[in-house]
Write a protein that holds these residues in place. Structure first.
Motif, PDB file in Angstrom:
ATOM      1  N   ASN A 408     -29.251  -4.921 -18.438  1.00 20.63           N
ATOM      2  CA  ASN A 408     -29.063  -5.834 -19.575  1.00 20.63           C
ATOM      3  C   ASN A 408     -29.042  -5.090 -20.905  1.00 20.63           C
ATOM      4  N   SER A 409     -29.920  -4.084 -21.038  1.00 25.61           N
ATOM      5  CA  SER A 409     -29.982  -3.359 -22.310  1.00 25.61           C
ATOM      6  C   SER A 409     -28.788  -2.426 -22.507  1.00 25.61           C
ATOM      7  N   SER A 410     -28.134  -2.036 -21.419  1.00 28.49           N
ATOM      8  CA  SER A 410     -27.025  -1.083 -21.539  1.00 28.49           C
ATOM      9  C   SER A 410     -25.693  -1.757 -21.846  1.00 28.49           C
ATOM     10  N   ARG A 411     -25.576  -3.055 -21.581  1.00 29.66           N
ATOM     11  CA  ARG A 411     -24.278  -3.714 -21.728  1.00 29.66           C
ATOM     12  C   ARG A 411     -23.726  -3.659 -23.154  1.00 29.66           C
ATOM     13  N   PRO A 412     -24.530  -3.953 -24.221  1.00 30.99           N
ATOM     14  CA  PRO A 412     -23.957  -3.878 -25.577  1.00 30.99           C
ATOM     15  C   PRO A 412     -23.444  -2.488 -25.923  1.00 30.99           C
ATOM     16  N   TYR A 413     -24.185  -1.470 -25.531  1.00 34.35           N
ATOM     17  CA  TYR A 413     -23.744  -0.103 -25.834  1.00 34.35           C
ATOM     18  C   TYR A 413     -22.468   0.244 -25.079  1.00 34.35           C
ATOM     19  N   LEU A 414     -22.360  -0.241 -23.871  1.00 37.93           N
ATOM     20  CA  LEU A 414     -21.159   0.065 -23.084  1.00 37.93           C
ATOM     21  C   LEU A 414     -19.920  -0.583 -23.702  1.00 37.93           C
ATOM     22  N   HIS A 415     -20.082  -1.823 -24.182  1.00 37.08           N
ATOM     23  CA  HIS A 415     -18.951  -2.483 -24.860  1.00 37.08           C
ATOM     24  C   HIS A 415     -18.567  -1.744 -26.141  1.00 37.08           C
ATOM     25  N   MET A 416     -19.586  -1.270 -26.856  1.00 34.98           N
ATOM     26  CA  MET A 416     -19.307  -0.555 -28.103  1.00 34.98           C
ATOM     27  C   MET A 416     -18.589   0.768 -27.804  1.00 34.98           C
ATOM     28  N   ILE A 417     -19.002   1.444 -26.753  1.00 40.51           N
ATOM     29  CA  ILE A 417     -18.356   2.711 -26.391  1.00 40.51           C
ATOM     30  C   ILE A 417     -16.887   2.486 -26.057  1.00 40.51           C
ATOM     31  N   GLN A 418     -16.611   1.429 -25.307  1.00 44.93           N
ATOM     32  CA  GLN A 418     -15.218   1.153 -24.959  1.00 44.93           C
ATOM     33  C   GLN A 418     -14.374   0.840 -26.192  1.00 44.93           C
ATOM     34  N   ARG A 419     -14.960   0.082 -27.145  1.00 41.43           N
ATOM     35  CA  ARG A 419     -14.203  -0.288 -28.341  1.00 41.43           C
ATOM     36  C   ARG A 419     -13.890   0.942 -29.194  1.00 41.43           C
ATOM     37  N   TYR A 420     -14.894   1.785 -29.447  1.00 40.93           N
ATOM     38  CA  TYR A 420     -14.670   2.964 -30.286  1.00 40.93           C
ATOM     39  C   TYR A 420     -13.802   4.002 -29.581  1.00 40.93           C
ATOM     40  N   GLU A 421     -13.871   4.029 -28.283  1.00 38.28           N
ATOM     41  CA  GLU A 421     -13.011   4.953 -27.559  1.00 38.28           C
ATOM     42  C   GLU A 421     -11.542   4.588 -27.761  1.00 38.28           C
ATOM     43  N   ARG A 422     -11.261   3.299 -27.827  1.00 33.54           N
ATOM     44  CA  ARG A 422      -9.877   2.892 -28.057  1.00 33.54           C
ATOM     45  C   ARG A 422      -9.401   3.346 -29.440  1.00 33.54           C
ATOM     46  N   TYR A 423     -10.267   3.216 -30.446  1.00 32.36           N
ATOM     47  CA  TYR A 423      -9.910   3.677 -31.795  1.00 32.36           C
ATOM     48  C   TYR A 423      -9.661   5.194 -31.788  1.00 32.36           C
ATOM     49  N   ARG A 424     -10.543   5.933 -31.115  1.00 32.80           N
ATOM     50  CA  ARG A 424     -10.388   7.389 -31.064  1.00 32.80           C
ATOM     51  C   ARG A 424      -9.083   7.772 -30.369  1.00 32.80           C
ATOM     52  N   TRP A 425      -8.783   7.044 -29.292  1.00 31.34           N
ATOM     53  CA  TRP A 425      -7.561   7.329 -28.541  1.00 31.34           C
ATOM     54  C   TRP A 425      -6.307   7.120 -29.408  1.00 31.34           C
ATOM     55  N   ILE A 426      -6.286   6.034 -30.176  1.00 30.51           N
ATOM     56  CA  ILE A 426      -5.134   5.757 -31.053  1.00 30.51           C
ATOM     57  C   ILE A 426      -5.030   6.820 -32.135  1.00 30.51           C
ATOM     58  N   ALA A 427      -6.178   7.153 -32.764  1.00 33.86           N
ATOM     59  CA  ALA A 427      -6.153   8.179 -33.816  1.00 33.86           C
ATOM     60  C   ALA A 427      -5.708   9.521 -33.247  1.00 33.86           C
ATOM     61  N   GLY A 428      -6.190   9.850 -32.070  1.00 35.08           N
ATOM     62  CA  GLY A 428      -5.787  11.108 -31.446  1.00 35.08           C
ATOM     63  C   GLY A 428      -4.298  11.150 -31.179  1.00 35.08           C
ATOM     64  N   TYR A 429      -3.730  10.060 -30.704  1.00 36.52           N
ATOM     65  CA  TYR A 429      -2.297  10.038 -30.447  1.00 36.52           C
ATOM     66  C   TYR A 429      -1.495  10.156 -31.744  1.00 36.52           C
ATOM     67  N   VAL A 430      -1.956   9.465 -32.785  1.00 37.74           N
ATOM     68  CA  VAL A 430      -1.223   9.507 -34.055  1.00 37.74           C
ATOM     69  C   VAL A 430      -1.226  10.917 -34.634  1.00 37.74           C
ATOM     70  N   LEU A 431      -2.419  11.526 -34.688  1.00 35.78           N
ATOM     71  CA  LEU A 431      -2.519  12.868 -35.295  1.00 35.78           C
ATOM     72  C   LEU A 431      -1.825  13.910 -34.420  1.00 35.78           C
ATOM     73  N   SER A 432      -1.910  13.754 -33.093  1.00 37.21           N
ATOM     74  CA  SER A 432      -1.186  14.685 -32.228  1.00 37.21           C
ATOM     75  C   SER A 432       0.316  14.543 -32.426  1.00 37.21           C
ATOM     76  N   SER A 433       0.751  13.301 -32.671  1.00 37.86           N
ATOM     77  CA  SER A 433       2.179  13.077 -32.923  1.00 37.86           C
ATOM     78  C   SER A 433       2.610  13.728 -34.237  1.00 37.86           C
ATOM     79  N   VAL A 434       1.700  13.723 -35.242  1.00 34.15           N
ATOM     80  CA  VAL A 434       2.020  14.378 -36.517  1.00 34.15           C
ATOM     81  C   VAL A 434       2.210  15.867 -36.300  1.00 34.15           C
ATOM     82  N   ILE A 435       1.303  16.476 -35.535  1.00 34.34           N
ATOM     83  CA  ILE A 435       1.443  17.909 -35.257  1.00 34.34           C
ATOM     84  C   ILE A 435       2.735  18.177 -34.493  1.00 34.34           C
ATOM     85  N   LEU A 436       3.055  17.282 -33.537  1.00 33.79           N
ATOM     86  CA  LEU A 436       4.309  17.437 -32.803  1.00 33.79           C
ATOM     87  C   LEU A 436       5.496  17.327 -33.748  1.00 33.79           C
TER      88      LEU A 436
END
Length: 832
Positions: A408-436
């Motif tokens: 029960n205590s881990s569920r909020p953190y797990l949801h937060m990790i998934q949400r921020y991971e999506r933001y990181r993934w998008i930023a990584g793709y954008v910046l990698s595309s700039v370098i490309l």
């Protein structure tokens, strides 16, 4: 079981096997059919077991090792046990200086990142102002002789850096996507792991009962085999004996045939001899009369060409003398009335009786088998109490509450990790595309610029291609300056998180320092006392519990259960199997009245053995049959006389020769030819008896010698086979129960009442976090940092290369006699 008196006449081979049997009686041998089948039990304990997670080897492994080596250089300090203890128990007491001292490597990296964040955008801004005033990134005003070397060197360095950038950005794309692919399943796996561990103790009694219920599998297998044990035992005895019995029955069949053939040949030998002796004198007299007549005719002076026929006629007399052959009447007299027994019928009867052995054995053992089935149908009391003796209700409740709270205590953190991971993934793709995009601009700029330079030889050339190449290079420079800030911010954020997880968590987790830290009193807050939450025994530490669980230790050796539990006590079925063995010992078979040969067959063999048939002088017969019946070929002489009769001038003499030839022809047909037929018969019989009489006599003697001993030995061997097969059957049935016992022991200790799922969950967690997530996470920022810092030389070389691609304002008229860089083509001279 009593068998008919005439069962199986067995001779030499069986006697040899019985001698071997006596040596084997002390040792048991069970063939392939005596091996127990492999029973298939339903596997239990699957619900709490997790599929082991591993990182498969891949092409990125060298990159991962490079990143871990870099982080080991950044973080040289050992695991900060004191700092973590203070942070967990008294967070307000944590001193910043201690954190900075421990994170010194990361602080240095942070300083570098700040400097990069300040300097590069500032330089970019200054460059933009300078470029706006057309003082930077302009064009070459004057051509000089070293310009080709300079331009070639700048382009080569820029191309090399661009290729390095391309390699880095490709790795960044791959690791960014791999991180995103692993974070989602890894986060979603946490609740499932915790949920599966909740039943680690509470579900054990039900699964132990399922183990006890599967005792019916060996039970049913044994009951099924008991239904046919009598027939199988009899069939085994039949099978083991038939390799001897059937060949010996066939041998006895052939022995009877050989006896009959020998008697037939002896009778033919005698009848042919008597006939030839009776016909020999009349034939000799007739031959003598014909010889006298022919000699008188052929010696006549008027006989023309008769010399050859005259010499042949002198040989017209008997060649063989059958009065000299020995008599066989005394042997025939001794064999009068033989054979008395019908060997063929006797063998058929013995074969039929021998084939009924399985049915007779089944009838003999029917009562004992029924008692065995009644006992086997009962379940031992020890197995019935397998699930009732397991203690663990208190430990199960404590265990379940701890895991539910953790889930029960881990569920909020797990949801937060998934949400921020999506933001990181998008930023990584954008910046990698700039370098490309920067890489594409550099490659296009180099291509167009080189094209423009090579086209300057044409006087009508317009410098548009070179200018376009320069613009692409400047576009790459602008993108590099513009996005340098977001690059370094994303790199440092991911580096700080991923690097600390690798050096602080993964490294200590792999070395088990985390377990030692959690086990040390005072390191964790009272609410996080893992030993109490997990219900470990007082003398079992967390590292020891992990190691024992990893080795498959049962729960009662690690957890504080209400009472001790010994599965061996509930799986002890010795009393059950001992009674079965005692009943199997009652199997028996009665073959005391078994006889081998009937009296008539014995008398026939005794008479033949004492007849003296092998002592007859067969060479005397063969000597006479090898001689011709008449010394001269009568038919050849007849043809010769007929030719002489036709060739004579004296018709009367010729007619007499023809008549004599006709008389010899008649004599041959009526007397010589029948006697030659009897000679052939005499020859065949004498040769057959001379070659077989001694062998048949030897076989008869050996058969009589072994038949008496076999009457005693055959029941002994049958009894030994029965005892051996009974033991094999018992061992096979016991093997089924042993299979159950071993399987039940394995299920209880290694799959049901084992804490190994806990160690597997910890290992899976480490693999998921450190190998599958953090490895590509750290590889991503490493590749992105690689590309970001390579942007600086890319900017420098792109700006310098741009000048060489733009039109030269003032060209020299002619460069005759001046040497250019030998590695690059000469620039064309200006025209007009």
């Amino acid at each position: 079981m009593r068998l008919p008196r005439s069962l199986v006449p067995i001779t030499l081979l069986l006697g040899l096997e019985l001698a071997l049997c006596r040596g084997q009686a002390a040792s048991q041998y069970c063939g392939p059919q005596g091996q127990a089948e492999k029973l298939h039990f339903t596997r239990l304990g699957k619900g709490r077991w997790l599929d082991p997670q591993t990182q498969p080897p891949g092409s990125l492994d060298p990159l991962y090792r490079m990143v871990r080596g870099f982080l080991d250089m950044v973080q040289l300090n050992p695991f900060p046990e004191g700092l973590i203890r203070v942070a967990l128990n008294e967070p307000s007491s944590v001193r910043t200086s201690d954190v900075v001292r421990y994170e010194a490597g990361y602080v240095v990296c942070a300083v570098i990142a700040v400097l990069f964040l300040l300097i590069v955008p500032t330089v970019g801004l200054c460059f933009c102002c300078c470029r706006f005033r057309r003082r930077c990134g302009g064009r070459i005003k004057v051509e000089h002789k070293s310009m080709a070397c300079e331009r070639g060197s700048l382009m080569s360095f820029l191309l090399l850096i661009t290729l390095l950038l391309l390699t880095g950005v490709v790795c960044a794309f791959i690791t960014n996507q791999r991180t995103h692919d692993e974070v989602g399943p890894g986060v979603r796996a946490v609740p499932g792991v915790l949920n599966s561990l909740q039943g680690l103790v509470s579900d054990i009694p039900q699964e132990l009962q399922a183990v006890a219920d599967q005792f019916s599998i060996p039970q049913n297998q044994v009951l099924e085999e008991l239904d046919g044990v009598g027939v199988n035992l009899g069939s085994t005895i039949h099978t083991q004996l038939r390799g001897t019995v059937y060949p010996m029955l066939a041998s006895l069949q052939r022995l009877g045939q050989d006896l009959q053939v020998s008697l037939d040949h002896l009778q033919l030998l005698n009848s042919s001899t008597v006939y030839l002796q009776d016909q020999q004198e009349p034939l000799s007299s007739s031959l003598q009369d014909h010889r006298h007549k022919l000699l008188s005719l052929l010696q006549d002076a008027q006989c023309q060409g008769c010399a050859s026929a005259l010499s042949h006629s002198q040989l017209l007399e008997l060649g063989a003398n059958f009065s000299q052959v020995p008599s066989v009447k005394s042997v025939l007299q001794k064999l009068k009335g033989v054979p008395e027994a019908n060997f063929s019928n006797m063998v058929q009867k013995d074969n039929s009786t021998f084939n009924t052995l399985p049915v007779l054995t089944a009838l003999e053992t029917a009562d004992i088998v029924q008692e065995l089935k009644e006992k086997v149908a009962q379940i031992p009391e020890e197995v019935k109490t397998l699930s009732k003796g397991f203690p663990g209700s208190e430990a199960a409740d404590r265990w379940r509450r701890a895991l539910v709270e953790a889930e029960n205590s881990s569920r909020p953190y797990l949801h937060m990790i998934q949400r921020y991971e999506r933001y990181r993934w998008i930023a990584g793709y954008v910046l990698s595309s700039v370098i490309l995009l920067v890489v594409i601009c550099n490659l296009l700029g180099l291509s167009l610029g080189l094209w423009g330079i090579s086209a300057r030889e044409d006087s009508s050339h317009i410098e548009a291609k070179g200018e376009a190449g320069a613009q692409f290079l400047m576009a790459g420079v602008g993108l590099s300056f513009l996005f340098s800030g977001p690059f370094i911010l994303l790199i440092f954020a991911t580096f700080l998180l991923g690097g600390n997880i690798q050096t602080l968590v993964c490294r200590s987790w792999e070395s088990q320092e985390l377990y030692q830290f959690a086990d040390t009193p005072g390191n964790l807050p009272p609410s996080m006392n893992l030993s109490h939450l997990l219900g470990l025994k007082k003398d079992v530490s967390i590292p020891s519990a992990y190691q024992q669980c990893k080795e498959g230790a049962p729960l009662w050796k690690v957890l504080q259960l209400n009472d001790s539990y010994d599965p061996e006590k509930h799986l002890n079925i010795n009393k059950y199997t001992t009674w079965l063995q005692e009943q199997m010992d009652n199997f028996n078979i009665d073959m005391k009245d078994l006889d081998l040969l009937n009296e008539a067959a014995k008398r026939d063999l005794e008479t033949f053995r004492s007849s003296g048939i092998q002592k007859i002088d067969y060479s005397g017969f063969l000597t006479q049959v090898q001689k011709p019946m008449v010394k001269m070929d009568v038919l050849k002489l007849v043809k010769e006389l007929e030719k002489l009769g036709q060739a004579q001038t004296d018709s009367a003499l010729g007619q007499q020769l023809k008549q004599e030839a006709q008389a010899l022809q008649t004599l041959y047909q009526e007397k010589i030819l029948p006697q030659q037929t009897h000679v052939v018969t005499l020859n065949q019989s004498a040769r057959a008896l001379s070659s077989s009489a001694s062998n048949v006599q030897l076989l008869v003697s050996e058969t009589l010698v072994t038949s008496n001993s076999l009457k005693t030995e055959l029941p002994i061997r049958a009894h030994w086979i029965l005892r051996n097969e009974s033991e094999c059957f018992l061992n096979r049935e016991m093997a089924y129960f042993i299979q159950y016992r071993d399987w039940a022991r394995e299920m209880v200790t290694e799959h049901i009442a084992t804490c190994q799922p806990l160690s597997e969950a910890l290992d899976n967690g480490r693999v998921i976090l450190c190998d599958l997530i953090i490895n590509p996470w750290n590889a991503f920022w490493f590749c992105l940092a690689w590309c970001t810092f390579l942007l600086i030389p890319s900017i420098i070389f792109a700006i310098k290369t741009t000048k060489h691609f733009r039109p030269i304002r003032k060209r020299l008229s002619f460069w005759e006699g001046l040497d250019f860089c030998p590695d690059y083509p000469r620039l064309p001279t200006a025209r007009g």
